[in-house]
Design an enzyme around this catalytic site. Structure first.
Site, PDB file in Angstrom:
ATOM      1  N   ASP A 197      21.808  10.276  20.487  1.00 53.42           N
ATOM      2  CA  ASP A 197      22.195   9.122  19.659  1.00 53.42           C
ATOM      3  C   ASP A 197      21.766   9.413  18.211  1.00 53.42           C
ATOM      4  O   ASP A 197      22.509  10.020  17.447  1.00 53.42           O
ATOM      5  CB  ASP A 197      21.532   7.878  20.248  1.00 53.42           C
ATOM      6  N   THR A 198      20.555   9.031  17.820  1.00 50.48           N
ATOM      7  CA  THR A 198      20.080   9.375  16.469  1.00 50.48           C
ATOM      8  C   THR A 198      19.703  10.858  16.373  1.00 50.48           C
ATOM      9  O   THR A 198      19.699  11.437  15.296  1.00 50.48           O
ATOM     10  CB  THR A 198      18.823   8.553  16.103  1.00 50.48           C
ATOM     11  N   ARG A 214      21.347   3.552  36.623  1.00 46.62           N
ATOM     12  CA  ARG A 214      21.364   5.029  36.653  1.00 46.62           C
ATOM     13  C   ARG A 214      22.139   5.571  37.853  1.00 46.62           C
ATOM     14  O   ARG A 214      22.653   6.677  37.830  1.00 46.62           O
ATOM     15  CB  ARG A 214      19.932   5.571  36.734  1.00 46.62           C
TER      16      ARG A 214
HETATM   17  P1  IMP Z   1      18.016   9.391  20.298  1.00 43.48           P
HETATM   18  O1  IMP Z   1      16.579   9.860  20.246  1.00 43.48           O
HETATM   19  O2  IMP Z   1      18.279   8.254  19.345  1.00 43.48           O
HETATM   20  O3  IMP Z   1      19.022  10.500  20.167  1.00 43.48           O
HETATM   21  O4  IMP Z   1      18.194   8.711  21.720  1.00 43.48           O
HETATM   22  C1  IMP Z   1      18.360   9.456  22.873  1.00 43.48           C
HETATM   23  C2  IMP Z   1      17.859   8.681  24.072  1.00 43.48           C
HETATM   24  O5  IMP Z   1      18.141   7.296  23.942  1.00 43.48           O
HETATM   25  C3  IMP Z   1      18.596   9.134  25.329  1.00 43.48           C
HETATM   26  O6  IMP Z   1      17.892  10.146  25.990  1.00 43.48           O
HETATM   27  C4  IMP Z   1      18.676   7.853  26.134  1.00 43.48           C
HETATM   28  O7  IMP Z   1      17.531   7.725  26.940  1.00 43.48           O
HETATM   29  C5  IMP Z   1      18.693   6.750  25.110  1.00 43.48           C
HETATM   30  N1  IMP Z   1      20.051   6.235  24.807  1.00 43.48           N
HETATM   31  C6  IMP Z   1      20.752   6.383  23.655  1.00 43.48           C
HETATM   32  N2  IMP Z   1      21.943   5.771  23.726  1.00 43.48           N
HETATM   33  C7  IMP Z   1      21.995   5.214  24.966  1.00 43.48           C
HETATM   34  C8  IMP Z   1      23.023   4.453  25.658  1.00 43.48           C
HETATM   35  O8  IMP Z   1      24.117   4.144  25.149  1.00 43.48           O
HETATM   36  N3  IMP Z   1      22.714   4.080  26.923  1.00 43.48           N
HETATM   37  C9  IMP Z   1      21.522   4.383  27.535  1.00 43.48           C
HETATM   38  N4  IMP Z   1      20.561   5.107  26.926  1.00 43.48           N
HETATM   39  C10 IMP Z   1      20.788   5.508  25.655  1.00 43.48           C
END
Ligand code: IMP
Length: 178
Positions: A106-107, A168
């Site tokens: 995501d980020t 999940r």
């Molecule tokens: P990041 O650190 O912002 O890239 O977030 C990654 C983590 O956020 C993933 O490993 C997921 O656990 C969680 N995540 C991000 N988007 C979603 C979503 O749409 N559904 C469920 N979990 C998400």
């Protein structure tokens, strides 16, 4: 397919289980070709990547090992921005071809932390494999070699991905209905 209810939220069908299986097989075939005759250490990110990693490994025909680490950056449907490593890596990555298997980027904060931690341990090579990418928020800090689906910035559940720990077990992916 119908909508599903998880706690207070309603989700609508988004990516079918058949599409997911095709995507997983396609990624595995790319990895098999890219690492032909080489040994690979896969590192799966718990909890979300447990189903993706299991399905992916079934299609890998290389000499390989898999190990899992657990980090979390999410609570509910918004990122807390906090990264906590809960289960560490027992396997040495030094001098190995390493592929990190992630459910969703995501980020990029989670994968960035993971990438830099592993890079410091001098692997022979290090690549990221994610089933899902949300490119809108991704900061591009780390190269993502294998990406299954790029999606819009909506919250999804299923195929390992959760909402507050639930969902999940669903074989396909559902998207939050506004
Ligand atoms: P990041 O650190 O912002 O890239 O977030 C990654 C983590 O956020 C993933 O490993 C997921 O656990 C969680 N995540 C991000 N988007 C979603 C979503 O749409 N559904 C469920 N979990 C998400």
């Amino acid at each position: 397919m119908n909508t599903i209810q998880i706690k207070n939220l309603t989700f609508k069908p988004y990516i079918t289980k058949e599409t997911l299986q095709t995507t997983v097989k396609t990624i595995a075939e790319r990895i098999n070709a890219d690492y032909r005759d080489q040994e690979v250490l896969f590192i799966g990110m718990l909890n979300g990547a447990f189903i993706f990693a299991a399905d992916l490994l079934k299609h890998i025909n290389l000499t390989c090992k898999i190990s899992f680490v657990k980090m979390a950056s999410y609570e509910g449907t918004t990122s807390t921005g906090e990264i906590k490593e809960i289960i560490g890596l027992n396997e040495s990555v030094k001098g190995k071809h390493v592929i990190v298997v992630e459910d969703i980027v995501d980020t990029g904060l989670t994968i960035q932390t993971m990438y830099h931690t592993l890079q410091a341990q001098q692997p022979l090579s290090l690549e990221i494999c994610t089933l899902i990418l949300k490119p809108e928020k991704y900061d591009n800090s780390v190269p993502l070699k294998y990406v299954g689906h790029s999606i819009s910035n909506e919250f999804i559940v299923g195929y390992g991905l959760d909402y507050d720990g639930y969902g999940r077990n669903i074989a396909s992916i559902y998207q939050l209905q506004e």
